[in-house]
Each structure stands twice: as C-alpha cells, then as structure tokens.
Enzyme design. Structure first.
Site, PDB file in Angstrom:
ATOM      1  N   CYS A 134       2.475   0.117  11.669  1.00  0.00           N
ATOM      2  CA  CYS A 134       3.833  -0.362  11.376  1.00  0.00           C
ATOM      3  C   CYS A 134       4.896   0.590  11.905  1.00  0.00           C
ATOM      4  O   CYS A 134       6.045   0.226  12.049  1.00  0.00           O
ATOM      5  CB  CYS A 134       4.014  -0.629   9.892  1.00  0.00           C
ATOM      6  SG  CYS A 134       3.274   0.583   8.834  1.00  0.00           S
TER       7      CYS A 134
ATOM      8  N   GLN B 271      -6.278   5.106  11.663  1.00  0.00           N
ATOM      9  CA  GLN B 271      -5.807   4.045  12.557  1.00  0.00           C
ATOM     10  C   GLN B 271      -6.154   4.370  14.011  1.00  0.00           C
ATOM     11  O   GLN B 271      -6.545   3.498  14.787  1.00  0.00           O
ATOM     12  CB  GLN B 271      -4.288   3.887  12.390  1.00  0.00           C
ATOM     13  CG  GLN B 271      -3.911   3.289  11.044  1.00  0.00           C
ATOM     14  CD  GLN B 271      -2.472   3.560  10.660  1.00  0.00           C
ATOM     15  OE1 GLN B 271      -1.848   4.495  11.160  1.00  0.00           O
ATOM     16  NE2 GLN B 271      -1.941   2.746   9.753  1.00  0.00           N
TER      17      GLN B 271
ATOM     18  N   GLU C 227       9.744  -0.382 -11.732  1.00  0.00           N
ATOM     19  CA  GLU C 227       8.910  -0.477 -10.533  1.00  0.00           C
ATOM     20  C   GLU C 227       8.195   0.846 -10.253  1.00  0.00           C
ATOM     21  O   GLU C 227       7.003   0.888  -9.969  1.00  0.00           O
ATOM     22  CB  GLU C 227       9.811  -0.855  -9.356  1.00  0.00           C
ATOM     23  CG  GLU C 227       9.045  -1.337  -8.147  1.00  0.00           C
ATOM     24  CD  GLU C 227      10.008  -1.607  -7.001  1.00  0.00           C
ATOM     25  OE1 GLU C 227       9.635  -1.310  -5.864  1.00  0.00           O
ATOM     26  OE2 GLU C 227      11.122  -2.105  -7.265  1.00  0.00           O
ATOM     27  N   MET C 228       8.973   1.945 -10.397  1.00  0.00           N
ATOM     28  CA  MET C 228       8.380   3.249 -10.088  1.00  0.00           C
ATOM     29  C   MET C 228       7.309   3.629 -11.100  1.00  0.00           C
ATOM     30  O   MET C 228       6.315   4.245 -10.762  1.00  0.00           O
ATOM     31  CB  MET C 228       9.479   4.302 -10.043  1.00  0.00           C
ATOM     32  CG  MET C 228       9.499   5.004  -8.705  1.00  0.00           C
ATOM     33  SD  MET C 228      10.406   6.519  -8.735  1.00  0.00           S
ATOM     34  CE  MET C 228      12.072   6.021  -9.037  1.00  0.00           C
TER      35      MET C 228
ATOM     36  N   PRO D  51      -2.004  10.965   6.023  1.00  0.00           N
ATOM     37  CA  PRO D  51      -3.354  10.960   6.586  1.00  0.00           C
ATOM     38  C   PRO D  51      -3.805   9.649   7.236  1.00  0.00           C
ATOM     39  O   PRO D  51      -4.795   9.636   7.944  1.00  0.00           O
ATOM     40  CB  PRO D  51      -4.229  11.270   5.371  1.00  0.00           C
ATOM     41  CG  PRO D  51      -3.446  10.764   4.211  1.00  0.00           C
ATOM     42  CD  PRO D  51      -2.004  10.815   4.573  1.00  0.00           C
TER      43      PRO D  51
END
Lengths: 422, 271
Positions: A50, A120, A192-193, A115
């Site tokens: 991404c 990838q 959310e956190m 990492p």
C-alpha cells in the site's frame, strides 16, 4: 547486465496515484508477464504494497530501459505520461542496489523499522522466482537484500520498540507482568483506540477480555468480537478485583475511577499489580492513582510520549543500519563486477580450447601415433593451453578498477569477437 | 592466600566490569563473556575452598578471610542456579558486585588459620555454618533482585526512557516472584541455621541462648524476613515494599556480619 529500479512510494506519490499503479491480485501475474517482454529487460521482480510499487530489474542499458518501462506502465495501467513521470523515480547500478537494501531493511518505510516490508519483499521475490522472471543477478540481489535486512534487525534495535499507542500499551504490559496468558483485561467503555489496544492484548495471548459498557448491548457485541464476556457497566468495580489490565475510554466528562475506590480495590486484590490504561479525553481515571503502590497508570499523553521516544530511538538506530547497508552495497558491487568478466573468461577459454582441438586433430591425422604417444601429445597440448591461459583468467577474476578496459584489451589480444559483454 | 583465590578475585572483577558495561549496552557477547569469567572464577574459587578444607579438615570458615570468601562462594553458586533457572543475564550486573565486594574484603581480612578451640570441634560447625551461609546468600540475591525491581519500577512509573535497560530488565512481576522465592528458600535455611546454632551452643557452652550480639542480630534478621513473608501472605505486601524490605534485611545481615566482626566480641569471635 545492470540493475535498475523503477518505482513510486508514499513520498513520491499520493495514494490516488499509488492505487492506480498497484499490481494487486490478478494484475501481478499479468504485469510480470508484460514486464518480462519489455525490450532490453532481462529479469524482473514486482513489489506492490500500500505504500510502494517498485520494479526491480536487470537490464542491458538503464536509460533506454527506463523509457521502455515507463511506456509499459503507462499502457498497462492506462495512465498518461505526465502524472506517471512525476510519480516515478529511477535508480540504477549502485544506487539501485542501495535502494533495494534500504527498502528490505525498512529504512525507506513510512514507519521506520516496521517489519512487514521484508515479508512482502520475500513474497514478491518468490512470485518472480516461480514465474521464472529472475536469473543470476536478481536471485543474488534479492537474497542479499533479505540477509542485509536480517543483519540490520539483529545488529541494530531499529525494530525493537513499539511505535503505536496500542503496541506501546502491550509492550508495557509485558514489562509489568511476567506472563500475559493468565491475565484478564477489562475494557471500560468502547472507544476505537481502546478496542485496538484490547485487540493487540488479545493477540498477545491474554486469557480473557471483559467488556463493561454503558450500553449493555453494544458491550455484548464487542465481547463477541473478542470472544470475551460482557458485564453491566455498574459491575465494573467488582470486575476490577480480578482483572489485571484495565483499558478505559468511556467518554465521561469526569473521573470514573477515583483514588478512594482504588484503595479499596487494591486491598481486595491483595495488592496484586494492576495496569491501567486511560485512553479517554478528558481522562476517566484520577491521575493521583498512579502514586499508589502496584498500580501503573498510563494516559494517552504518557503512551504518546513512549511512542515519540521510541521513534527517536529508531531514528538513531537507523544511522547504524545505513552504515550496514553501505557496507553490504560495497560487497555486492564487488560481486557484480566480477560477474561482468565471466563471459570474457568463458569466451577466452573456449577460444583456447578450440585452437587446441584443431591443432591436435591436424597432428593426429598427419602422424601415426600409438595410444600411449597420442595420450602424451594430448596431455602436452592441454598443459600448454592451461598454463598460457592461467594469467589472463586470473587477471579477469581479480578485483580491478578498470575492468571494462581489461576485458576490451583481452578481447582484442585474443581476437575474441562476438557478444562477451553479457 | 593462594593463587587460585587471587585468580578468582581477578576473574570476578572482570565479570563485574562487564556487568557494568551490560547496563549500558545490549550485547549477547558481553553477557556471555561475563558469565564465562564468573564461571571460571567460581571454578577456581571452589578449588581454593577445597584446598583449605582438606588442609583444615573442616569447612574453611573459621577466620574472617575464609568466612567472607565462603559467603561470596555461596552467592555466586546461587547466582548460577538462578541464571540456569531464569536466564536473566542482566542479573549479573546487580549480583556480581556483592560477590566481588565480599571477595575483596576477604582478601584484605586476616587469614591466619588458628587451631579450632576444642569446644567448637563438632559436626555442628559444618551444618550450622553451611545453612547460615546459604541462607544469607539467598537473602543477598533477594536484595539484588529487589534493587532490580526498584530500578525497573522507576522506569515503568517514570514513563520515560522506556528503552535500553528497561528493555533488558525482566518484568516487575517476574522480579517480584524471584525475590519472593529466594526469601522462601532463605528463610527456612536461616531457621535451621538458628536451631542448629542453638543446639551447638548447648553442647559447647551448655546454654541454648546467651544474648550474644551475633545471636541478637540474627534474631533481628530472622524477624525481618518473617515479617516480609507474613505481610506478603496476609496483607499482600509485594512489589516495591517487598523489594525495599528485602534490601533492608540484607543490610541487617551485613551489619551483623561485618560490624560485629570489627567489634570482635561475643562467642562468635572467630567468625
């Protein structure tokens, strides 16, 4: 053969451009196939994440190959030359090698030292390997990149510390408790956190997650996500007797947990240590609680402070990593240079061998020799050739500065024509 | 002081220096070298003690030099037991200085071997002192672990500098548990040492207890560790308080051991 990198990353291109150029899913196979057909290109690896799309290639001549690759990308993704040119960068030779090593070591990542990139890169390499898109150069280069990344990982502390709030919380939990697998987490409220922190704690192996939310139904829903258990909000003081980690973000405007409560609760816990994470703004846990024994209270600012300090630490470690990369680029360059003289050596040896065989044939046809004599003559011919060929071969293998020049001279001296440049 | 003792003193010193380095650097090589030096020192130290043992015919703890040296030996021995069990290399930075300080004072203390007074020639000598020293060594290690706890707690509560040493020190809970375990090992040993000491006193002097300063200090030490254990079980005194108390307990031992030796009074005059 020379190394060429073409690509774009989070610094050179916006996400709109990156996603247009991405080689996701099916596109990767087709892309690799198309890339292999580009004129002047010999090997190719495509890495598409991404944050970056990069093509690692070996080419005959970088400048013309760059143009061809750009044209390929434009037609493959249907993008006009203008924006493409703005987003793309090219690195060749030494710079290309350094770039690949830096990417693998996560020195070029958005979050320094993260990492995932190495995995990838490995996947991208495997894909090219399976599709027979790589050869001697790319195989060596990518394997080297992976080993450089591992060296950076073990010799520096670039990936050691947490650089997100929720990971910082997990890391702290590991320094407070010896074993998370018998600890339970109480999630107070559902920001959310807080959810993110709870999720990281869950994947670090905590025993149980209990959710106490003002809306009980929402709490149940959350608890299902964590395969935990929900309790009514009013019951949280009772749950605090048995929970070890409290993650609090209720959205209340005042302290939900006060110091006087904690005195009580700690007595009930027989002073077993408790880690309290207050992610709410305004804070929901009285900061004075931190003064009590066996309570470790962190609010958002504390955690952010940890993250910032860790990030600073990573930047310092990155300098060490750059030195390692520079050293490894040097090593690789030497190998690459020695590779250049391989075709010349092969041609030289072949030429000598041809002459020897021709002359032997002449002698054997002209003179009658018995078995033993023929063997002796053959042996002599081979010995003369080997001894004569040894010094130029050794010179070609040596690590010399103007190797191209030497190759040209030897080609001229021995009359080696044809393609010996590799 | 023979060569094996001197060599082990030097090796312990080297291990201690590496231990200090270890506080500032994260390097497996340093840890391994530290452990290797300490191990070699320990081997030679053992040989040195065995030589004295065979020369005297009893456990070599009858003069200050021998006694402190044996104390150091017990600490290093227990350190290796702990290291084997928990694999906390950084522990060396906190424990080895204890052992080295004792070795150094041992090297400076009088070392003439006086013949043992006939009243003391008894098998109690070995039993009593062996348990006493092993108990004291576990309390010494508990204090070292206690210091580690306080350092780590300082980092966690301070919320800054959460890198470097913070990363290398074990979790607070582990340190607390190791501290507790050491005291639960040391306390019964100490109790046995007290009882055997009383029995020995009875056979030697005809009385179990005579309020000799060493006896009083031992009682104080015993009480401190009894309080630590009791408070932990009943009131949940753990973590910081347990760490502080175990350091205090060890200070008492050092006072009893060193201070009384300087005064040279009481029945324990030989020790």
């Amino acid at each position: 053969m020379r190394v060429l990198v073409a690509g774009l990353n989070h610094k050179s291109a916006d996400v709109e451009v990156r996603e247009k150029l991405a080689f996701g899913g099916e596109k990767l196979g087709a892309g690799l196939h198309g890339l292999k057909a580009v004129d002047g290109l010999r090997e190719a690896v495509i890495i598409s994440t991404c944050n970056r799309v990069e093509l690692y290639t070996s080419v005959d001549e970088p400048d013309s190959a760059s143009k061809n690759i750009m044209a390929f990308l434009g037609s493959f993704h249907g993008i006009q030359a203008g924006p493409l040119e703005k987003a793309l960068y090219f690195h060749k030779d030494r710079d290309a090698v350094r770039h690949i090593f830096r990417v693998a070591s996560s020195l070029d990542s958005m979050v320094l030292g993260e990492p995932q990139i190495l995995g990838q890169l490995k996947a991208a390499f495997d894909f090219s390997l399976k599709n027979k898109a790589t050869g001697v150069l790319m195989n060596k280069l990518l394997k080297k990149a992976i080993s450089v990344a591992k060296r950076v990982r073990t010799e520096t502390r670039i990936a050691e510390s947490a650089v997100s709030i929720s990971f910082a919380a997990v890391e702290l939990a590991k320094k407070i408790f010896s074993d998370l697998s018998d600890k339970s987490v109480l999630l107070l409220g559902a920001g959310e956190m807080a959810e993110l922190a709870a999720m990281h704690l869950k994947s670090s192996g905590v025993r149980e997650i209990v959710v106490a939310n003002r809306t009980y139904e929402r709490g149940c829903e959350l608890a299902r996500n964590f395969t935990g258990r929900a309790v009514r909000f009013e019951e949280f003081p009772h749950e605090m007797l048995s929970s070890d980690i409290i993650v609090c973000s209720t959205g209340a405007s005042d302290y939900v947990i006060k110091k006087s409560h904690m005195h009580h609760i700690m007595k009930g816990r027989k002073q077993r240590p408790i880690f309290m994470i207050d992610i709410s703004v305004p804070r929901n846990i009285d900061p004075g609680i931190d003064g009590l024994d066996n309570i470790y209270l962190y609010d958002v600012d504390d955690l952010q402070g940890v993250v910032d300090a860790n990030m600073g630490g990573r930047k310092k470690e990155a300098q060490k990593a750059e030195a390692i990369v520079a050293e490894e680029v040097e090593v690789f360059e030497r190998w690459l240079a020695s590779l250049q003289s391989v075709p010349a050596i092969v041609a030289l040896r072949q030429r000598a061998e041809d002459i020897k065989n021709q002359e032997l044939l002449k002698v054997i046809n002209r003179v009658r020799l018995d078995e033993k004599e023929r063997k002796a003559v053959e042996y002599m011919a081979a010995a003369i050739v080997n001894k004569l060929m040894h010094p130029p071969t050794a010179a070609l293998k040596e690590d010399v500065e103007d190797r191209d020049n030497l190759i040209a001279i030897i080609q001229k001296l021995y009359g080696l024509n044809g393609d010996t440049n590799g | 002081m023979e060569i094996t003792f001197q060599l082990s003193l030097i090796l312990y010193f080297g291990a201690m220096v590496l231990g200090f380095l270890e506080l500032f650097r994260n390097s497996k090589a340093i840890t391994w070298t530290m452990l290797a030096l300490l191990g070699a020192g320990f081997g030679l130290h053992t040989v040195s003690i065995m030589i004295s043992y065979f020369m005297a015919g009893h456990l070599p703890i009858t003069n200050p030099h021998e006694a402190t040296s044996f104390f150091a030996w017990c600490i290093v021995f227990l350190f290796f037991v702990l290291e084997y069990r928990y694999k906390i290399g950084i522990m060396g930075s906190f424990i080895i200085p204890f052992a080295f300080a004792l070795m150094l004072s041992s090297a400076l203390l009088p070392m003439e071997v006086k013949p043992l007074a006939p009243v003391l020639q008894s098998s109690w000598l070995g039993v009593h002192t062996f348990f006493a020293f092993l108990a004291n060594a576990s309390f010494a290690l508990a204090a070292g672990i206690g210091i580690m706890y306080l350092v780590q707690e300082h980092y966690v509560k301070g919320k800054k500098h959460l890198a470097g040493l913070f990363q290398r020190l074990p979790s607070l809970q582990s340190l607390d548990e190791i501290n507790y375990r050491l005291i639960t090992i040391g306390f019964p040993l100490f109790t046995v040492a007290m009882i055997t000491g009383m029995l020995w006193a009875d056979t030697a002097w005809g009385s179990y207890w005579s309020w000799d300063p060493r006896e009083v200090w031992s009682l104080i030490t015993w009480l401190i560790f009894a309080i630590i254990l009791h408070a932990r079980m009943v009131a949940g005194w753990r973590g910081r308080r347990a760490a502080v108390l175990s350091i205090l307990g060890f200070v008492t031992i050092i006072v009893a051991f060193g201070g009384l030796k300087l005064l040279q009074t009481g029945q324990h005059v030989f020790l």
